[in-house]
Design an enzyme around this catalytic site. Structure first.
Site, PDB file in Angstrom:
ATOM      1  N   LEU A  85       0.964  -1.030   0.054  1.00 25.76           N
ATOM      2  CA  LEU A  85      -0.011   0.024  -0.136  1.00 25.76           C
ATOM      3  C   LEU A  85       0.918   1.121  -0.084  1.00 25.76           C
ATOM      4  O   LEU A  85       0.789   2.006  -0.863  1.00 25.76           O
ATOM      5  CB  LEU A  85      -0.906  -0.003   1.270  1.00 25.76           C
ATOM      6  N   GLU A 133       3.848   4.191  -0.045  1.00 23.59           N
ATOM      7  CA  GLU A 133       4.782   4.553  -1.034  1.00 23.59           C
ATOM      8  C   GLU A 133       5.788   5.653  -0.721  1.00 23.59           C
ATOM      9  O   GLU A 133       5.172   6.028   0.375  1.00 23.59           O
ATOM     10  CB  GLU A 133       3.953   5.069  -2.461  1.00 23.59           C
ATOM     11  N   SER A 157       1.063   7.500   5.962  1.00 24.36           N
ATOM     12  CA  SER A 157      -0.365   7.897   6.633  1.00 24.36           C
ATOM     13  C   SER A 157      -1.251   8.307   5.703  1.00 24.36           C
ATOM     14  O   SER A 157      -2.492   7.850   5.568  1.00 24.36           O
ATOM     15  CB  SER A 157      -0.123   9.019   7.554  1.00 24.36           C
ATOM     16  N   THR A 178       6.724  -4.978   4.723  1.00 26.08           N
ATOM     17  CA  THR A 178       6.874  -6.110   5.459  1.00 26.08           C
ATOM     18  C   THR A 178       6.904  -7.209   4.772  1.00 26.08           C
ATOM     19  O   THR A 178       6.098  -7.692   3.806  1.00 26.08           O
ATOM     20  CB  THR A 178       6.083  -6.234   6.619  1.00 26.08           C
ATOM     21  N   ASP A 191      -7.774  -2.408   9.709  1.00 30.25           N
ATOM     22  CA  ASP A 191      -8.491  -2.674  10.852  1.00 30.25           C
ATOM     23  C   ASP A 191      -8.307  -4.259  11.531  1.00 30.25           C
ATOM     24  O   ASP A 191      -8.108  -4.098  12.992  1.00 30.25           O
ATOM     25  CB  ASP A 191     -10.119  -2.949  10.512  1.00 30.25           C
ATOM     26  N   GLU A 217       1.398  -0.205  10.255  1.00 33.40           N
ATOM     27  CA  GLU A 217       0.017  -0.348   9.925  1.00 33.40           C
ATOM     28  C   GLU A 217      -0.955   0.671  10.847  1.00 33.40           C
ATOM     29  O   GLU A 217      -1.907   0.607  11.398  1.00 33.40           O
ATOM     30  CB  GLU A 217      -0.427  -1.712  10.811  1.00 33.40           C
ATOM     31  N   GLU A 242      -0.743   8.258  15.945  1.00 33.82           N
ATOM     32  CA  GLU A 242      -1.459   9.481  15.305  1.00 33.82           C
ATOM     33  C   GLU A 242      -2.550   9.053  14.636  1.00 33.82           C
ATOM     34  O   GLU A 242      -3.974   9.516  14.636  1.00 33.82           O
ATOM     35  CB  GLU A 242      -0.765  10.441  14.750  1.00 33.82           C
TER      36      GLU A 242
END
Ligand code: CAA
Length: 379
Positions: free
Chosen positions: A122, A124, A129, A155, A237, A360, A364
């Protein structure tokens, strides 16, 4: 499943972690690599397919059992714990939750057996965030997509045989237009160009991956055209419960080590544990661990019941990660000069704990998620 079932699973994983994982943890950290033989043992014991249904070759457990597995393995070695967690939460789960019957039949047995290790592409260089701003593009070429872009902080990037890749199918500045794809990493153009040298979880590979015109068959679209951000958020989630469990495992290891140390270390004529100042630290460590465990069980329970667990998983990760960092810091302090050396494992726990506040979703981001869920309740 009953409480005694969970206890049995914990005992079984705990024995495995103590005998097969813990003795390797120092070398895994030092050599920055998890031995392939250990990954095979994880698979043989069902830890890579814990909640894959038996019909697809998995162990058929629930998510709570999976959380226990990640916790116990991370107690022995946080790098190995996150290999299991990223593989299971971030690759197995989206295939299970959003995959077609054909996708499940094709990939889940291989993910359960460890023939394929999973990763999740996901982030880049300029989309951390703010995941919705990613720019990797999947161009429609008729019978397939051609994906080009750069992915960071992946990972399991070195070990992975399967990747869940997020790319825009329409060029938009935000999350709209993102689609998810199941990508075999053996595909031409899937290039691991860098393995990061990190502060902690050094045995876990964190890769930068260049995607250079990878051909992905149309049937590997996952979760529907331009539904990719939903796939990513829903996957995270669950992933956040895995990382909370990893944090709990690290915290438990740091606590147990420091507790033992202060009963043996004699200063001023008596064990350190006789000092009330030390006892108060142990009490706070123990309480933070208990609170983390309850938040993780509650989030896992809601997930197993198929109820909304977005807030619960963010709370579990936020609390467990900050608790782990605090506990690991105190553990180094309690072990004094010894704790600061590589001869003692607490310095590794300290380095490993930090990432749980970052990946993940940073602490914050967890606060953003929790606050958004709370504000939704205002009528
Ligand atoms: N489940 C399903 N859908 C969700 C959702 C959830 N939990 N949360 C949001 N969505 C949907 C919303 O409904 C909305 O869709 P619609 O417009 O169709 O209604 C859409 O997603 C956008 O929602 P937001 O407006 O809330 O999104 P945002 O752009 O403001 O982002 C954010 C919110 C919480 C900051 C989010 O971007 C986020 O979680 N960022 C962190 C990303 C992250 O955790 N990255 C780590 C990557 S993995 C990793 O660390 C590496 C590794 O290998 C381990």
């Amino acid at each position: 499943m009953s409480l005694s079932d969970y206890q049995e699973i914990r005992d079984m994983v705990s024995k495995f972690a103590d005998s097969e994982v813990a003795p390797l943890a120092h070398d895994i950290d030092h050599n920055q690599q998890i031995p392939a033989s250990l990954i095979s043992k994880l698979a043989e014991n069902g830890f890579l397919g814990s909640y894959i249904p038996e019909e697809f070759g998995g162990a058929g457990m629930d998510y709570t059992s999976y959380s226990l597995i990640v916790e116990e393995i991370s107690r022995a070695c946080a790098s190995t714990g996150v290999l299991v967690s990223a593989h299971t939460s971030l690759c197995v789960w989206p295939v299970l939750a959003f995959g077609t019957e054909e996708q499940k039949k094709k990939y889940l047995p291989k993910l359960a057996s460890g023939e394929l290790i999973g990763c999740f592409c996901l982030s880049e260089p300029n989309a951390g965030s703010d995941a919705g701003s990613l720019t990797t593009f999947a161009e429609d070429k008729g019978d397939h997509y051609e994906i080009t872009g750069m992915k960071n902080w992946i990972t399991n990037g070195r070990e992975a045989g399967l990747a869940i890749v997020f790319a825009k199918t329409t060029k938009t500045p935000n999350y709209k237009g993102i689609s998810a794809f199941i990508v075999e990493t053996a595909s031409e153009g899937f290039n691991v160009i860098k393995i990061e040298d990190k502060l902690g979880i050094k045995g876990s590979s964190t890769a930068q991956i260049a995607l250079d015109k990878i051909k992905v068959p149309k049937e590997n679209l996952l979760g529907g055209y331009e539904k990719g951000f939903r796939v990513a958020m829903a996957t995270l989630d669950g992933g956040r419960i895995g990382i909370a469990s990893q944090a709990l495992g690290i915290a438990e290891a740091a606590f147990r080590y420091a507790r033992q140390y202060v009963t043996e270390r004699v200063q001023f004529g008596a064990p350190l544990a006789n000092l009330q100042g030390i006892q108060f630290i142990l009490a706070d460590m123990s309480t933070k661990i208990a609170a983390s465990r309850l938040l993780i069980y509650e989030a896992s329970r809601l997930k197993d019941l198929d109820e909304n667990y977005t807030k619960a998983s963010a709370q579990a990760k936020l609390f467990a990660a900050e608790a782990a960092m605090w506990i690991a810091t105190k553990a180094v302090q309690l072990c004094g000069g010894n704790g600061y050396t590589k001869e003692y494992p607490v310095e590794r726990y300290f380095r490993d704990a930090k990432i749980t506040e970052i990946y993940e979703g940073t602490s914050e981001v967890q606060r953003i998620v929790i606050a958004a869920q709370e504000l939704k309740e205002v009528k």
